[in-house]
Design an enzyme around this catalytic site. Structure first.
Site, PDB file in Angstrom:
ATOM      1  N   SER A 477       0.811  -1.209   0.000  1.00  0.00           N
ATOM      2  CA  SER A 477       0.000   0.000   0.000  1.00  0.00           C
ATOM      3  C   SER A 477       0.852   1.270   0.000  1.00  0.00           C
ATOM      4  O   SER A 477       1.503   1.580  -0.977  1.00  0.00           O
ATOM      5  CB  SER A 477      -0.958  -0.054   1.196  1.00  0.00           C
ATOM      6  OG  SER A 477      -2.092   0.712   0.967  1.00  0.00           O
ATOM      7  N   ASP A 488      10.573   5.450  -9.800  1.00  0.00           N
ATOM      8  CA  ASP A 488      10.233   6.190 -11.019  1.00  0.00           C
ATOM      9  C   ASP A 488      11.086   7.447 -11.180  1.00  0.00           C
ATOM     10  O   ASP A 488      11.419   7.834 -12.307  1.00  0.00           O
ATOM     11  CB  ASP A 488       8.744   6.562 -11.011  1.00  0.00           C
ATOM     12  CG  ASP A 488       7.843   5.348 -11.200  1.00  0.00           C
ATOM     13  OD1 ASP A 488       8.346   4.312 -11.670  1.00  0.00           O
ATOM     14  OD2 ASP A 488       6.648   5.432 -10.872  1.00  0.00           O
ATOM     15  N   LYS A 503      -0.894  -4.229  -3.226  1.00  0.00           N
ATOM     16  CA  LYS A 503      -2.220  -3.691  -2.872  1.00  0.00           C
ATOM     17  C   LYS A 503      -2.291  -2.239  -3.313  1.00  0.00           C
ATOM     18  O   LYS A 503      -1.731  -1.349  -2.683  1.00  0.00           O
ATOM     19  CB  LYS A 503      -2.490  -3.801  -1.379  1.00  0.00           C
ATOM     20  CG  LYS A 503      -3.895  -3.336  -1.003  1.00  0.00           C
ATOM     21  CD  LYS A 503      -4.188  -3.547   0.481  1.00  0.00           C
ATOM     22  CE  LYS A 503      -5.627  -3.157   0.803  1.00  0.00           C
ATOM     23  NZ  LYS A 503      -5.893  -1.727   0.656  1.00  0.00           N
TER      24      LYS A 503
END
Length: 712
Positions: A477, A488, A503
């Protein structure tokens, strides 16, 4: 992740849903006044909330009907002890009609299956009592399959009784083996110890199994229609996704305790799945976490107080099960657990303690390597407390911790997110912002809407040095949001298991009475998936999680694990990429990754872990057991010998010395308890091969000139 919304925010998010639904409910003729049939009211309300508010617009059609059908029958009879194929033939007339029945608030299917279930449970008492009244033949060469998904329902009542016989025989066999081993150990200590005969052990084992079964059925008979109807409701709502659940009023009360009060005792959050009590997560620093054997997704079958006989908690209410597991500080609880990893049955002894909440907060440790200072920051969760104006906030704590470490000359950071199950989206964004100038961190999407980009708007970069993020299969999460952003932006090296949990959804808990205000009785709550998260590169963290830049072997390497292992989990998808500028922080990123992979491949420690992971997978796949005592015992001996090979799998000792930062040194002098905890933590860090490799990576990273960037 449970994003913290204030009640007004929830109303803003689903205003149209509430307004249209409440109006329609009041206009519906047969619901103009509160219906005395609470079950029908719940069906009516839930189907309207879900079809209008769930993240996925799912039709109530034949496919949906089949999901509910299979889920409900499995929820009532997962071990195939009650229903036969003759029953299923009768039930199957409604297999593709449940959707139509739900639209009519019709409970014909539920009533048929539920009443048949009650009848079969009454018969079952006579089955097991008769079967356990006579000795079993342990010379017979037969086997039992314990993965009940692999076997069909019994053809008829005679075959059903034979299913019972085999299951009871296996329980008795396990008890005999346990007592035989106890006797052997006693003989080793005392040669005069009088050993009981096999016949005596067999008789006592059957008596113990009978006692456990009787206790189980006493508890079953205490259950009411509401308990079983909750199983049906969860089959309905769970057909939307596995994180959408119905909570009856008493379960909601336990859910609230799960946030705060259920932590005392062993330090584990528990949840009910069907007839079983599952370990949802362990509290960092709690007794179970420190003991080390209990893991998320393990199933607790029995609970014993110290040396007392264990109590079977299968089918027990969650709140009743918790009463047995909780206890005073210093007392022992023995949990009989079915391990998620390999389906083995293990007895785990834990000494209860007060769960120290301080252990759930950010903490750091400093270590030197090659003449440079590095630090590991342990972030157990993305915590925040909105109820207190002076609330403890993981983002504020991280910022303060980093500032203190900078003051001590630390040049590189390991952010440890292992076993971090998530928490506040707000803090995940803010903590990510500590490592970049500014820009998007995550994208949030509601059903039918375009994704909303959530950004770090603070141009300040709190930490400009090297970063390694340590993750594992339980990092979920909010942890995945942070790790994905660091990956990224090319701001950190992600190191750990092959991929994180996966999740990428958020749930909110909604009071059902809010949607049907005329009904005076408390209808319970719906925990419903309403959002999905996406990386700044456009990909969802759902299912896929975050793949490590450097994957290290772990005990879970070959397991089906995480969100992708949940039936009905929402699919991975993507949205347009957000506009962001990669930091592209390191001039030698590829070389460092390559070097690390070479070290891991040639490491005897990691090779042994990899072998261990394969062995665990093999055991997980072997779900058939011999019911011949000699073969059963031989199979157990073989597994025990194999297990000894891996006894030292995590025996590792580095040359690193870890110490608390200076600001904590004075606290340690006056707080002996804190000092003991830090000594234990530092000792564990020095024995952690994953931390050692993270330090190797961190020491090799070279920062690039900030003017060298890649534009997106």
């Amino acid at each position: 992740m449970k994003t913290k919304f204030k009640f007004n925010t929830i109303l803003l998010v689903i205003t149209l849903l509430i307004n249209s639904f409440v109006i329609n409910a009041s206009e519906k003729n047969n619901f103009s006044d509160p219906d005395p049939d609470k079950d029908k009211v719940l069906i009516y309300v839930l189907k309207n909330i879900l079809t209008r508010g769930h993240f996925v617009a799912k039709e109530l059609n034949d496919d949906f009907s089949e999901l509910v059908y299979n889920s409900f029958i499995d929820g009532l009879d997962p071990s195939k002890r009650y229903f036969t194929q003759e029953d299923l033939k009768e039930f199957s007339q409604y297999k593709y009609e449940i959707d139509n029945q739900l639209l009519r608030d019709d409970l014909t299917f539920y009533n048929l299956v539920y009443n048949r279930f009650l009848d079969e449970m009454k018969k079952a008492k006579s089955y097991y009592a008769a079967l356990l009244s006579q000795p079993f033949d342990f010379d017979e060469d037969e086997t039992i399959e314990i993965d009940y998904e692999k076997i069909p329902f019994a053809k008829n009542n005679n075959e059903l009784i034979d299913y019972w016989r085999k299951q009871l025989k296996l329980q008795t066999l396990g008890r005999i083996e346990e007592q035989t081993e106890l006797q052997e150990n006693k003989v080793k200590k005392d040669s005069s110890f009088k050993v009981k005969s096999f016949a005596t052990l067999e008789k006592e084992a059957r008596e113990e199994v009978l006692k456990n079964m009787d206790e189980l059925y006493v508890r079953i008979e205490e259950l009411e229609n509401d308990d079983w109807f909750s199983t049906f409701l969860n089959s309905v709502v769970g057909a939307f996704d596995p994180h959408t659940t119905y909570m009856s009023p008493n379960i909601k009360e336990k859910f609230d305790q799960d946030i705060s009060g259920k932590l005392e005792g062993i330090g584990a959050r528990l949840q009910k799945k069907g007839i079983y009590t599952h370990v949802f997560e362990l509290v960092p620093g709690g007794p179970a976490s420190k003991q080390g054997d209990l893991e998320p997704e393990d199933i607790i079958l029995k609970v014993a107080q110290g040396d007392e006989e264990p109590i079977d908690i299968v089918r027990m209410r969650l709140d009743d099960a918790i009463k047995f597991i909780k206890g005073k500080k210093g007392t022992e609880v023995r949990l009989t657990v079915k391990k998620k990893l390999d389906n083995s049955i293990k007895v785990i002894s834990i000494i209860r303690d007060v769960v120290e909440l301080d252990e759930t907060y950010v903490k750091s440790s400093i270590v030197e390597k090659n003449g440079k200072k590095f630090a590991i920051i342990d972030l157990p969760s993305f915590y925040i407390d909105f109820s207190d104006d002076a609330y403890r906030d993981s983002a504020k704590d991280m910022e303060q911790e980093i500032e203190r470490l900078k003051g001590e000359g630390v040049t590189g950071l390991i952010v440890d997110l292992r076993n971090n199950g998530g928490g506040s989206l707000k803090t995940a964004i803010e903590i990510s912002g500590l490592f970049i100038d500014q820009g998007p961190i995550v994208q949030v999407k509601y059903r039918g809407d375009n994704p909303v980009v959530k950004e770090d708007i603070d141009p300040k970069t709190q930490w400009e040095g090297s970063v390694v993020v340590l993750v594992n299969e339980f990092s979920a999460s909010a942890s995945e949001i942070f790790a994905a952003a660091m990956q990224d932006y090319k701001r950190a090296v992600i190191l750990g298991g092959n991929q994180t949990y996966g999740k990428g959804t958020v749930q909110n808990v909604l009071p059902i009475n809010q949607f049907y205000p005329k009904y005076e009785t408390d209808l319970g709550y719906l925990k419903m998936t309403i959002q999905k998260f996406y990386r700044v590169n456009g990909g969802s963290t759902q299912i896929e999680g975050v793949y490590s830049d450097i994957a290290m072997p772990s005990r879970y390497s070959y397991m089906k694990f995480g969100e992708r292992d949940l039936e009905g989990a929402l699919a991975w998808d993507k949205v347009p990429q957000a506009k962001y500028t990669q930091s592209n922080s390191y001039s030698n990123f590829a070389d460092v990754v390559y070097n690390s992979k070479q070290r891991i491949a040639s490491s005897e420690n990691f090779q042994l872990v990899n072998e261990y992971a394969k062995w665990l997978k093999k055991n997980q796949d072997e779900t058939s057991y011999s019911l011949n005592y000699k073969k059963f015992y031989e199979e157990s001996e073989v597994k025990e010998v194999e297990a000894k090979k891996f006894k030292s799998v995590f025996d590792y000792k580095s040359d690193f010395t870890f110490s608390s930062p200076k600001y904590e040194q004075d606290l340690l002098k006056i707080d002996n308890s804190l000092a003991d905890k830090r000594v234990a933590w530092h000792k564990n860090l020095s024995k952690d091969m994953y931390v050692s490799e993270a330090l190797n990576v961190l020491s090799e990273l070279k920062l690039r000139d900030k003017s060298t960037i890649i534009k997106n």
